[in-house]
Design a protein around this motif. Sequence first.
Motif, PDB file in Angstrom:
ATOM      1  N   GLY A  17       0.864  -1.320   0.044  1.00  0.00           N
ATOM      2  CA  GLY A  17       0.058  -0.177   0.052  1.00  0.00           C
ATOM      3  C   GLY A  17       0.652   1.374  -0.188  1.00  0.00           C
ATOM      4  N   LEU A  72       2.677   1.763  -3.437  1.00  0.00           N
ATOM      5  CA  LEU A  72       1.595   2.184  -4.344  1.00  0.00           C
ATOM      6  C   LEU A  72       1.391   3.604  -4.489  1.00  0.00           C
ATOM      7  N   ALA A  73       1.378   4.232  -3.018  1.00  0.00           N
ATOM      8  CA  ALA A  73       1.281   5.617  -2.794  1.00  0.00           C
ATOM      9  C   ALA A  73       2.559   6.411  -3.453  1.00  0.00           C
ATOM     10  N   ARG A  92      -9.539  -0.454  -3.768  1.00  0.00           N
ATOM     11  CA  ARG A  92      -9.265   1.032  -3.496  1.00  0.00           C
ATOM     12  C   ARG A  92      -8.402   1.577  -4.523  1.00  0.00           C
ATOM     13  N   GLU A  93      -7.323   0.849  -4.988  1.00  0.00           N
ATOM     14  CA  GLU A  93      -6.213   1.359  -5.657  1.00  0.00           C
ATOM     15  C   GLU A  93      -6.031   0.873  -7.045  1.00  0.00           C
ATOM     16  N   ARG A 153     -16.147   3.411  -6.796  1.00  0.00           N
ATOM     17  CA  ARG A 153     -15.138   3.102  -8.070  1.00  0.00           C
ATOM     18  C   ARG A 153     -15.689   1.814  -8.800  1.00  0.00           C
ATOM     19  N   LEU A 181      -7.487  -3.629  -0.726  1.00  0.00           N
ATOM     20  CA  LEU A 181      -6.442  -2.747  -1.151  1.00  0.00           C
ATOM     21  C   LEU A 181      -6.662  -2.510  -2.573  1.00  0.00           C
ATOM     22  N   LYS A 185       2.425   6.431  -7.439  1.00  0.00           N
ATOM     23  CA  LYS A 185       1.241   7.041  -7.891  1.00  0.00           C
ATOM     24  C   LYS A 185       1.896   8.449  -7.784  1.00  0.00           C
TER      25      LYS A 185
END
Length: 310
Positions: A124, A127-128, A180-181, A223, A177, A131
């Motif tokens: 997680g 990924l932040a 959401r991503e 989403r 996760l 991005k």
Amino acid sequence: MSRTFRFGVQASGAYTAGAWRDKAREAEALGYSSLLIPDHLDTQWGPLVSMTVAAEATERLTVGTLVLANDYRNPVVLAKEIATLDVVSGGRVEFGIGAGWREMDYRAAGLTFDPAAERIDRLGESLAVLKDIWATASVRRTGSHYAVNTNYGHPQPVSLPHPPILIGGGGKRMLTLAAREADIVGVNPKMSSGRMDSGAGRAAVDDAFDERIGWIRDAAGDRWGDIELQCLVVTCRITTDREASVRTYAKAIGMTEDEFGATPMALVGSVDEICDQLLEHRERWGFTYWVISDGAARAFAPVVARLAGR
């Protein structure tokens, strides 16, 4: 309205560079949307170089990973590699990433195989970071697993806001996760043991997929309609005797014939029967992106020709 079908091929390499290029060109010619490379530390080819060669050998084929193990690469370094490939391929990259699951790979690299919750939390954070870099070429984040500070996230990808992100999983934490991503969610059996064992087989029954899709839908919220659902087909066989094949495969892996016949991870039967299965699976679970192993890709091509884009 349902998404249209598309199909990918998963391959781990070839005997020669020429054979790999031919494999990529054949996948494109047969109507497959993507060529996807796994990420294990065994005899397979390195995924990033394999993707690059496949992209150079083709014109329309998307190249991607199914999936990179987050713990093998620093996200700042990985962001640059993926963005560069996205630029040189003209936006034909599909970025698949997961928390890492195969314990033997960790042992081979001398990496600590942390509990699943810790690996997923680290993914997680990664990924932040990814991005942020792809959006602005910079990142300033200090978390439990990464502390990064850079303004040198160049080049930036041509795909906006970034290459499509694919995250696969089988457990609730991982799929939450992903919901959401990710742009694409791969729904798999749960393999928290770190190996493909009997528990993974039991986790492939159809009721378990009902539960997983529910987790994704709940976590995705608004989403949900934007997420593409993917399924990796473990057993694919074109045959005129579906009943006999189902009986043989089910016995071999310890499932009942009804269980094996209903799981989305097995497509067995004639072209007509498999097309019917795919339509039923789309109606029940929403799966529209199907990935076939390279060994079955040629035999499966009539299904692709019939359903791709429908």
